[in-house]
Design a protein around this motif. Sequence first.
Motif, PDB file in Angstrom:
ATOM      1  N   ALA A  45       0.833  -1.199   0.000  1.00 12.88           N
ATOM      2  CA  ALA A  45       0.000   0.000   0.000  1.00 12.88           C
ATOM      3  C   ALA A  45       0.870   1.253   0.000  1.00 12.88           C
ATOM      4  O   ALA A  45       0.558   2.237  -0.674  1.00 12.88           O
ATOM      5  CB  ALA A  45      -0.923  -0.017   1.218  1.00 12.88           C
ATOM      6  N   GLU A  46       1.972   1.206   0.751  1.00  8.70           N
ATOM      7  CA  GLU A  46       2.864   2.367   0.815  1.00  8.70           C
ATOM      8  C   GLU A  46       3.454   2.682  -0.557  1.00  8.70           C
ATOM      9  O   GLU A  46       3.581   3.856  -0.935  1.00  8.70           O
ATOM     10  CB  GLU A  46       3.985   2.109   1.827  1.00  8.70           C
ATOM     11  N   PHE A  47       3.820   1.647  -1.306  1.00 11.55           N
ATOM     12  CA  PHE A  47       4.383   1.852  -2.642  1.00 11.55           C
ATOM     13  C   PHE A  47       3.357   2.542  -3.544  1.00 11.55           C
ATOM     14  O   PHE A  47       3.669   3.532  -4.221  1.00 11.55           O
ATOM     15  CB  PHE A  47       4.796   0.518  -3.255  1.00 11.55           C
ATOM     16  N   TYR A  48       2.131   2.015  -3.557  1.00 11.60           N
ATOM     17  CA  TYR A  48       1.111   2.604  -4.423  1.00 11.60           C
ATOM     18  C   TYR A  48       0.760   4.019  -3.991  1.00 11.60           C
ATOM     19  O   TYR A  48       0.545   4.904  -4.830  1.00 11.60           O
ATOM     20  CB  TYR A  48      -0.129   1.720  -4.449  1.00 11.60           C
ATOM     21  N   GLU A  49       0.683   4.259  -2.694  1.00 12.07           N
ATOM     22  CA  GLU A  49       0.387   5.607  -2.219  1.00 12.07           C
ATOM     23  C   GLU A  49       1.446   6.590  -2.692  1.00 12.07           C
ATOM     24  O   GLU A  49       1.137   7.720  -3.098  1.00 12.07           O
ATOM     25  CB  GLU A  49       0.295   5.606  -0.689  1.00 12.07           C
ATOM     26  N   ASP A  50       2.703   6.163  -2.644  1.00 14.34           N
ATOM     27  CA  ASP A  50       3.798   7.009  -3.109  1.00 14.34           C
ATOM     28  C   ASP A  50       3.679   7.281  -4.611  1.00 14.34           C
ATOM     29  O   ASP A  50       3.857   8.418  -5.062  1.00 14.34           O
ATOM     30  CB  ASP A  50       5.138   6.348  -2.793  1.00 14.34           C
ATOM     31  N   CYS A  51       3.366   6.233  -5.379  1.00 19.32           N
ATOM     32  CA  CYS A  51       3.261   6.389  -6.831  1.00 19.32           C
ATOM     33  C   CYS A  51       2.093   7.282  -7.227  1.00 19.32           C
ATOM     34  O   CYS A  51       2.191   8.060  -8.183  1.00 19.32           O
ATOM     35  CB  CYS A  51       3.117   5.020  -7.502  1.00 19.32           C
ATOM     36  N   ASN A  98       5.522  12.743 -11.533  1.00 22.38           N
ATOM     37  CA  ASN A  98       5.439  12.388 -12.955  1.00 22.38           C
ATOM     38  C   ASN A  98       4.042  11.872 -13.301  1.00 22.38           C
ATOM     39  O   ASN A  98       3.553  10.939 -12.660  1.00 22.38           O
ATOM     40  CB  ASN A  98       6.480  11.329 -13.298  1.00 22.38           C
ATOM     41  N   PRO A  99       3.387  12.430 -14.324  1.00 22.27           N
ATOM     42  CA  PRO A  99       2.022  12.021 -14.683  1.00 22.27           C
ATOM     43  C   PRO A  99       1.906  10.553 -15.072  1.00 22.27           C
ATOM     44  O   PRO A  99       0.920   9.894 -14.721  1.00 22.27           O
ATOM     45  CB  PRO A  99       1.671  12.938 -15.864  1.00 22.27           C
ATOM     46  N   PHE A 100       2.875  10.035 -15.834  1.00 24.36           N
ATOM     47  CA  PHE A 100       2.769   8.649 -16.270  1.00 24.36           C
ATOM     48  C   PHE A 100       2.834   7.699 -15.081  1.00 24.36           C
ATOM     49  O   PHE A 100       2.067   6.719 -15.030  1.00 24.36           O
ATOM     50  CB  PHE A 100       3.878   8.286 -17.256  1.00 24.36           C
ATOM     51  N   ILE A 101       3.712   7.966 -14.139  1.00 25.83           N
ATOM     52  CA  ILE A 101       3.818   7.111 -12.952  1.00 25.83           C
ATOM     53  C   ILE A 101       2.479   7.082 -12.215  1.00 25.83           C
ATOM     54  O   ILE A 101       1.993   6.011 -11.816  1.00 25.83           O
ATOM     55  CB  ILE A 101       4.940   7.599 -12.013  1.00 25.83           C
ATOM     56  N   ARG A 102       1.859   8.239 -12.057  1.00 27.71           N
ATOM     57  CA  ARG A 102       0.563   8.285 -11.372  1.00 27.71           C
ATOM     58  C   ARG A 102      -0.489   7.482 -12.120  1.00 27.71           C
ATOM     59  O   ARG A 102      -1.216   6.670 -11.529  1.00 27.71           O
ATOM     60  CB  ARG A 102       0.099   9.740 -11.205  1.00 27.71           C
ATOM     61  N   LYS A 103      -0.596   7.700 -13.418  1.00 29.35           N
ATOM     62  CA  LYS A 103      -1.630   7.025 -14.213  1.00 29.35           C
ATOM     63  C   LYS A 103      -1.362   5.526 -14.319  1.00 29.35           C
ATOM     64  O   LYS A 103      -2.295   4.707 -14.211  1.00 29.35           O
ATOM     65  CB  LYS A 103      -1.707   7.656 -15.606  1.00 29.35           C
ATOM     66  N   PHE A 104      -0.120   5.155 -14.543  1.00 30.32           N
ATOM     67  CA  PHE A 104       0.220   3.745 -14.731  1.00 30.32           C
ATOM     68  C   PHE A 104      -0.084   2.933 -13.478  1.00 30.32           C
ATOM     69  O   PHE A 104      -0.691   1.861 -13.549  1.00 30.32           O
ATOM     70  CB  PHE A 104       1.694   3.609 -15.097  1.00 30.32           C
ATOM     71  N   THR A 112      -8.308   8.472  -7.422  1.00 29.37           N
ATOM     72  CA  THR A 112      -9.208   9.439  -8.049  1.00 29.37           C
ATOM     73  C   THR A 112      -9.355   9.150  -9.537  1.00 29.37           C
ATOM     74  O   THR A 112      -8.498   8.509 -10.151  1.00 29.37           O
ATOM     75  CB  THR A 112      -8.675  10.869  -7.866  1.00 29.37           C
ATOM     76  N   GLY A 113     -10.438   9.605 -10.099  1.00 32.35           N
ATOM     77  CA  GLY A 113     -10.659   9.437 -11.531  1.00 32.35           C
ATOM     78  C   GLY A 113     -11.427   8.165 -11.852  1.00 32.35           C
ATOM     79  O   GLY A 113     -11.449   7.199 -11.091  1.00 32.35           O
ATOM     80  N   GLU A 114     -12.062   8.177 -13.011  1.00 36.40           N
ATOM     81  CA  GLU A 114     -12.869   7.033 -13.451  1.00 36.40           C
ATOM     82  C   GLU A 114     -12.003   6.019 -14.182  1.00 36.40           C
ATOM     83  O   GLU A 114     -11.097   6.370 -14.934  1.00 36.40           O
ATOM     84  CB  GLU A 114     -13.971   7.533 -14.391  1.00 36.40           C
ATOM     85  N   PHE A 115     -12.273   4.734 -13.948  1.00 38.83           N
ATOM     86  CA  PHE A 115     -11.577   3.662 -14.649  1.00 38.83           C
ATOM     87  C   PHE A 115     -12.383   3.321 -15.896  1.00 38.83           C
ATOM     88  O   PHE A 115     -13.490   2.790 -15.807  1.00 38.83           O
ATOM     89  CB  PHE A 115     -11.431   2.433 -13.750  1.00 38.83           C
ATOM     90  N   GLY A 138      -0.764   3.031 -24.222  1.00 35.24           N
ATOM     91  CA  GLY A 138      -0.881   3.885 -25.400  1.00 35.24           C
ATOM     92  C   GLY A 138      -1.797   5.062 -25.156  1.00 35.24           C
ATOM     93  O   GLY A 138      -1.526   6.189 -25.601  1.00 35.24           O
ATOM     94  N   GLU A 139      -2.897   4.817 -24.447  1.00 33.56           N
ATOM     95  CA  GLU A 139      -3.828   5.891 -24.131  1.00 33.56           C
ATOM     96  C   GLU A 139      -3.202   6.908 -23.175  1.00 33.56           C
ATOM     97  O   GLU A 139      -3.414   8.112 -23.299  1.00 33.56           O
ATOM     98  CB  GLU A 139      -5.101   5.303 -23.510  1.00 33.56           C
ATOM     99  N   MET A 140      -2.410   6.398 -22.217  1.00 30.07           N
ATOM    100  CA  MET A 140      -1.763   7.292 -21.249  1.00 30.07           C
ATOM    101  C   MET A 140      -0.784   8.257 -21.911  1.00 30.07           C
ATOM    102  O   MET A 140      -0.542   9.352 -21.401  1.00 30.07           O
ATOM    103  CB  MET A 140      -1.009   6.462 -20.201  1.00 30.07           C
ATOM    104  N   THR A 141      -0.205   7.845 -23.021  1.00 33.54           N
ATOM    105  CA  THR A 141       0.822   8.673 -23.678  1.00 33.54           C
ATOM    106  C   THR A 141       0.358   9.203 -25.036  1.00 33.54           C
ATOM    107  O   THR A 141       1.174   9.633 -25.841  1.00 33.54           O
ATOM    108  CB  THR A 141       2.113   7.856 -23.866  1.00 33.54           C
TER     109      THR A 141
END
Length: 202
Positions: free
Chosen positions: A59-65, A70-76, A109-112, A143-146
């Motif tokens: 959980a700590e890893f994902y919370e940090d990401c 960086n936007p890609f790290i957050r979205k990925f 946050t955000g819709e999947f 591909g959608e993320m970038t």
Amino acid sequence: MSNYEYIVASLPAISLEWKFGEGDSFGSLVSQIKSLLDKADRKTVDRLLDGYKEECMTAEFYEDCLKHPNPFIRKFFAFDLHVRNAKARFLNKAFGRPEEQDTIRIPVTGEFAWEARLSDSLAKTDLLERERSMDALMWDAIGEMTRFNYFDLDVILGFIARLHIVARWLELDEQAGREMFVSLVDEVRSTFKGVEFVAPQE
């Protein structure tokens, strides 16, 4: 000073069927890319690579990401977390376990937007086909993320994430793949090893 234009222009065009050249590997290509980046960008690449280590799947890893600059790290990793939790819930239902067992309960946050396709992939009865479908989903999501990125770090991170998918399948022949996916339950549970189950709030 960044070398993004030079790096992006030098990247090979890859697909899910792409193969490494003689003497190349995932590690060697990533090392080449990192050698052209500055220290801060290399650190961001390392954060992405950490996501392929089971011991980092906490959980700590994902919370940090999810708070990463960086936007890609957050979205990925928001996408990755949703998929991992969906896979865990799918297996929990199949084996009669509590729905949220082995999931990571942190707010995203955000819709999947990939729910229907993810459900279709998980519903496939052939385990190897299921994993290929899940990776194809991840491929398209990257591909959608970038989509609107051209010569920046996000494009490079997306390339590395896709390259990892290619490398994973090249390491497996069909028989080895089937043996691997028969143990899918253990794999998912080990991914979330040490994660404490958090009961839903009333």
